[in-house]
Design a protein around this motif. Structure first.
Motif, PDB file in Angstrom:
ATOM      1  N   ASP A 161       0.581  -1.257   0.449  1.00  0.00           N
ATOM      2  CA  ASP A 161      -0.130  -0.060   0.068  1.00  0.00           C
ATOM      3  C   ASP A 161       0.897   1.319  -0.212  1.00  0.00           C
ATOM      4  N   THR A 162       0.564   2.006  -0.734  1.00  0.00           N
ATOM      5  CA  THR A 162       1.409   3.614  -0.491  1.00  0.00           C
ATOM      6  C   THR A 162       0.379   4.495  -0.650  1.00  0.00           C
ATOM      7  N   CYS A 163      -0.601   3.902  -0.326  1.00  0.00           N
ATOM      8  CA  CYS A 163      -1.712   5.544   0.967  1.00  0.00           C
ATOM      9  C   CYS A 163      -2.031   5.451   1.768  1.00  0.00           C
ATOM     10  N   ALA A 164      -1.208   4.709   2.750  1.00  0.00           N
ATOM     11  CA  ALA A 164      -1.835   4.457   4.179  1.00  0.00           C
ATOM     12  C   ALA A 164      -1.870   5.960   4.582  1.00  0.00           C
ATOM     13  N   PRO A 165      -2.743   6.488   5.923  1.00  0.00           N
ATOM     14  CA  PRO A 165      -3.911   5.353   6.080  1.00  0.00           C
ATOM     15  C   PRO A 165      -5.225   5.218   5.078  1.00  0.00           C
ATOM     16  N   PRO A 166      -5.451   4.531   5.164  1.00  0.00           N
ATOM     17  CA  PRO A 166      -6.146   3.636   6.018  1.00  0.00           C
ATOM     18  C   PRO A 166      -4.024   2.456   6.000  1.00  0.00           C
ATOM     19  N   ASP A 167      -4.438   1.994   7.057  1.00  0.00           N
ATOM     20  CA  ASP A 167      -3.256   0.757   7.121  1.00  0.00           C
ATOM     21  C   ASP A 167      -3.756  -0.405   6.195  1.00  0.00           C
ATOM     22  N   PRO A 168      -3.652  -1.015   5.492  1.00  0.00           N
ATOM     23  CA  PRO A 168      -4.695  -2.674   5.116  1.00  0.00           C
ATOM     24  C   PRO A 168      -4.406  -3.365   6.137  1.00  0.00           C
ATOM     25  N   CYS A 169      -3.086  -3.637   6.573  1.00  0.00           N
ATOM     26  CA  CYS A 169      -3.783  -4.516   8.194  1.00  0.00           C
ATOM     27  C   CYS A 169      -4.684  -4.514   9.348  1.00  0.00           C
ATOM     28  N   GLU A 170      -4.158  -3.142   9.273  1.00  0.00           N
ATOM     29  CA  GLU A 170      -5.162  -2.644  10.438  1.00  0.00           C
ATOM     30  C   GLU A 170      -7.063  -2.601   9.648  1.00  0.00           C
ATOM     31  N   VAL A 171      -6.918  -2.622   8.787  1.00  0.00           N
ATOM     32  CA  VAL A 171      -8.104  -2.518   8.074  1.00  0.00           C
ATOM     33  C   VAL A 171      -8.930  -3.940   8.471  1.00  0.00           C
ATOM     34  N   ALA A 172      -7.709  -4.996   7.984  1.00  0.00           N
ATOM     35  CA  ALA A 172      -8.525  -5.802   8.238  1.00  0.00           C
ATOM     36  C   ALA A 172      -8.337  -6.645   9.954  1.00  0.00           C
ATOM     37  N   ARG A 173      -7.836  -6.488  10.093  1.00  0.00           N
ATOM     38  CA  ARG A 173      -8.276  -5.959  11.917  1.00  0.00           C
ATOM     39  C   ARG A 173      -9.071  -5.629  12.606  1.00  0.00           C
ATOM     40  N   GLU A 174      -9.388  -5.093  11.960  1.00  0.00           N
ATOM     41  CA  GLU A 174     -11.133  -3.536  12.757  1.00  0.00           C
ATOM     42  C   GLU A 174     -12.290  -4.710  11.692  1.00  0.00           C
ATOM     43  N   LEU A 175     -11.977  -5.243   9.968  1.00  0.00           N
ATOM     44  CA  LEU A 175     -12.953  -5.922   9.773  1.00  0.00           C
ATOM     45  C   LEU A 175     -12.970  -7.582  10.470  1.00  0.00           C
ATOM     46  N   ALA A 176     -12.099  -7.747  11.674  1.00  0.00           N
ATOM     47  CA  ALA A 176     -11.857  -8.841  11.557  1.00  0.00           C
ATOM     48  C   ALA A 176     -12.589  -9.148  12.940  1.00  0.00           C
ATOM     49  N   ALA A 177     -12.154  -7.460  13.528  1.00  0.00           N
ATOM     50  CA  ALA A 177     -12.717  -7.404  14.680  1.00  0.00           C
ATOM     51  C   ALA A 177     -14.736  -7.179  14.802  1.00  0.00           C
ATOM     52  N   GLN A 178     -14.903  -6.925  13.838  1.00  0.00           N
ATOM     53  CA  GLN A 178     -16.235  -6.218  13.700  1.00  0.00           C
ATOM     54  C   GLN A 178     -17.355  -7.872  13.762  1.00  0.00           C
ATOM     55  N   GLY A 179     -16.544  -9.414  13.644  1.00  0.00           N
ATOM     56  CA  GLY A 179     -17.696 -10.092  13.532  1.00  0.00           C
ATOM     57  C   GLY A 179     -18.526  -9.983  11.929  1.00  0.00           C
ATOM     58  N   THR A 180     -17.984  -9.350  11.071  1.00  0.00           N
ATOM     59  CA  THR A 180     -18.429  -9.823   8.985  1.00  0.00           C
ATOM     60  C   THR A 180     -18.269 -10.529   8.842  1.00  0.00           C
ATOM     61  N   ARG A 181     -18.016 -12.324   9.480  1.00  0.00           N
ATOM     62  CA  ARG A 181     -17.748 -13.004   8.841  1.00  0.00           C
ATOM     63  C   ARG A 181     -16.633 -12.568   7.047  1.00  0.00           C
ATOM     64  N   LEU A 182     -15.941 -12.345   7.610  1.00  0.00           N
ATOM     65  CA  LEU A 182     -14.985 -11.949   6.341  1.00  0.00           C
ATOM     66  C   LEU A 182     -13.829 -12.611   6.400  1.00  0.00           C
ATOM     67  N   VAL A 183     -13.113 -12.860   5.294  1.00  0.00           N
ATOM     68  CA  VAL A 183     -11.750 -13.730   5.037  1.00  0.00           C
ATOM     69  C   VAL A 183     -11.117 -12.551   3.553  1.00  0.00           C
ATOM     70  N   VAL A 184      -9.953 -12.671   3.705  1.00  0.00           N
ATOM     71  CA  VAL A 184      -9.457 -11.966   2.749  1.00  0.00           C
ATOM     72  C   VAL A 184      -8.507 -13.129   2.847  1.00  0.00           C
ATOM     73  N   ASP A 185      -8.029 -13.347   1.245  1.00  0.00           N
ATOM     74  CA  ASP A 185      -7.078 -14.674   0.748  1.00  0.00           C
ATOM     75  C   ASP A 185      -6.450 -13.126   0.128  1.00  0.00           C
ATOM     76  N   THR A 186      -4.722 -13.427  -0.048  1.00  0.00           N
ATOM     77  CA  THR A 186      -4.109 -12.923  -1.015  1.00  0.00           C
ATOM     78  C   THR A 186      -3.466 -13.363  -1.617  1.00  0.00           C
ATOM     79  N   LEU A 187      -2.472 -12.845  -2.803  1.00  0.00           N
ATOM     80  CA  LEU A 187      -1.455 -13.064  -3.741  1.00  0.00           C
ATOM     81  C   LEU A 187      -1.450 -12.296  -4.313  1.00  0.00           C
ATOM     82  N   GLY A 188       0.901 -12.429  -4.026  1.00  0.00           N
ATOM     83  CA  GLY A 188       1.103 -11.964  -4.216  1.00  0.00           C
ATOM     84  C   GLY A 188       2.203 -11.794  -5.948  1.00  0.00           C
ATOM     85  N   LEU A 189       1.988 -10.797  -6.282  1.00  0.00           N
ATOM     86  CA  LEU A 189       2.761 -10.806  -8.386  1.00  0.00           C
ATOM     87  C   LEU A 189       4.544 -10.423  -8.328  1.00  0.00           C
ATOM     88  N   ALA A 190       4.470 -10.369  -7.144  1.00  0.00           N
ATOM     89  CA  ALA A 190       5.943  -9.726  -7.113  1.00  0.00           C
ATOM     90  C   ALA A 190       7.039 -10.386  -5.792  1.00  0.00           C
TER      91      ALA A 190
END
Length: 427
Positions: A161-190
């Motif tokens: 990410d070149t634009c934080a904030p919001p930091d993507p790790c913090e966003v992922a933790r916020e989404l998980a803490a909200q109990g949104t039943r959301l899973v994020v899978d990541t694929l790196g191309l570099a």
């Protein structure tokens, strides 16, 4: 968080849930009908920032490889799966970072897919701007909405990410803490270590996976696998529960899979009723969703309400370096715990307190909230003691037996040696 043991635990829990007598415990969502009320929902989030022009995957540009993978995934999409596509860094060509960091759009809404329309939308993409991963993740979660089933985001990117904030790790933790039943899978191309660490953090915070894709075939195969996984596992969602700081007011749990959050160096308490003739089986996994200091660990204990430790769990490594686990077994026949109050005429159930403890310490600069993701699996089954081994006796009887065995072994060895020497001399 933190998924492979859920189906077995829930099925075993169904067989034993009716055997529990006592205060009504919290239960995992085990009443899901055979035909889910909601279809699986997935959103693919594609990085279209300027760095995707690089031609280092099979001699082709990263964006070309991603477009081919998307086309093949759309063609093979299961009919019941609802798919959406969101992009980031795809439209703004200017130098104003503030404006460029708002550049994320949903080009295919989540729903039954028009394959021709979806492939046409992807084909027009050209690498352009910045990389607002955090904002794109937050927007993708809104695209998927809420519901009774788990939803998946598949993030494909070649840079951090070149634009934080919001930091993507913090966003992922916020989404998980909200109990949104959301899973994020990541694929790196570099093959970049900073990108890898960030994508691992995003995936770990939500119970997802990270994969480095270094070829077109790897990228296509992995996206197909993740979309299929959404169809196969989206109903296996743990029940959110809040552990207590002591046994007395801890939540009462039945067989099932539960999710919670635990702060650094914290103890979380839960209660499970166990009747005579039953065995408690429990395991816990804590996801390493942020940098921690070395020399850490997780401990799972079964404790009686009066504070006596009944059994201490052992490490249960899964081969993953982003998850630390422990498990235990305890039979109600081993030691009596304090019984819970029961209605007259029913057999009392013993209350066993499960304590989840961790020895994590954050590295400097690491956020401590929300807590680490915890997945707790609880099952209560009929006791199955291991078969008794042969009784060799004790004390003098055992000593005599071992002495006779040694003498007999020595005699046989001596006879065989004499025979071999005699035979060797004759030949």
């Amino acid at each position: 968080m933190i998924n492979k043991r859920r189906s077995t635990a829930v099925l075993l829990g169904l067989l034993t849930a009716t055997a529990l007598i006592g205060p009504l415990p919290a239960a995992a969502d085990d009443d899901t009908p055979e035909t889910p009320t909601e279809p699986p929902k997935v959103e693919l989030v594609l990085d279209v920032s300027g760095s995707m022009r690089a031609r280092d995957i099979d001699g082709r540009s990263r964006i070309a490889v991603a477009q081919q993978a998307f086309n093949e995934v759309v063609d093979a999409l299961p009919d019941e799966t609802q798919l959406g596509i969101r992009v980031l860094g795809a439209t703004y060509r200017g130098k104003d970072k503030k404006q460029g960091c708002l550049d994320t759009q949903q080009i295919v809404p989540v729903g039954p897919v028009d394959r021709t329309q979806a492939k046409a939308a992807v084909a027009t993409l050209r690498p352009t701007g910045f990389t607002p991963v955090g904002l794109a993740l937050r927007s993708a979660a809104q695209d998927l909405g809420t519901g009774t089933t788990a939803r998946r985001i598949v993030l494909i990117t070649d840079g951090e990410d070149t634009c934080a904030p919001p930091d993507p790790c913090e966003v992922a933790r916020e989404l998980a803490a909200q109990g949104t039943r959301l899973v994020v899978d990541t694929l790196g191309l570099a093959p970049d270590e900073k990108v890898r660490r960030q994508l691992l953090c995003i995936a770990g915070a939500t119970g997802g996976t990270y994969t480095a894709a270094q070829s077109a075939d790897e990228l296509t195969g992995r996206i197909k696998q993740l979309v299929d996984r959404a169809r196969d596992t989206y109903t296996a969602t743990p029940t959110t529960v809040g552990g207590s700081t002591q046994c007395g007011n801890a939540p009462l749990l039945g067989p099932g899979v539960y999710t919670d959050r635990e702060a650094f160096a914290e103890h979380r308490w839960y209660r499970v009723p166990v009747r005579a003739g039953q065995e408690l089986r429990a395991s816990v996994s804590v996801g390493l969703d942020r940098p921690v200091n070395p020399d850490y660990g997780v401990l799972l204990r079964a404790v009686a309400p009066d504070g006596r430790e009944l059994v201490r769990g052992v490490d249960a490594g899964s081969g993953r370096t982003d998850v630390v686990s422990a498990g235990l077994r305890w039979s109600a026949a081993e030691e009596a715990a304090t019984p819970t109050p029961e209605p007259t005429g029913t057999q009392a159930a013993q209350t066993v307190c499960l304590v989840v403890s961790n020895a994590f310490a954050p590295r400097p600069g690491t956020g401590t909230t929300p807590g680490m993701p915890v997945e707790l699996t609880v099952d209560v089954v009929a006791s199955s003691p291991a078969p008794d081994g042969p009784d060799l006796g004790r004390g003098w009887a055992l000593l005599l037996l071992l002495t006779l065995a040694g003498l007999l072994t020595g005699l046989v060895a001596g006879l065989l040696t004499r025979w071999w020497v005699a035979t060797w001399r004759e030949n």
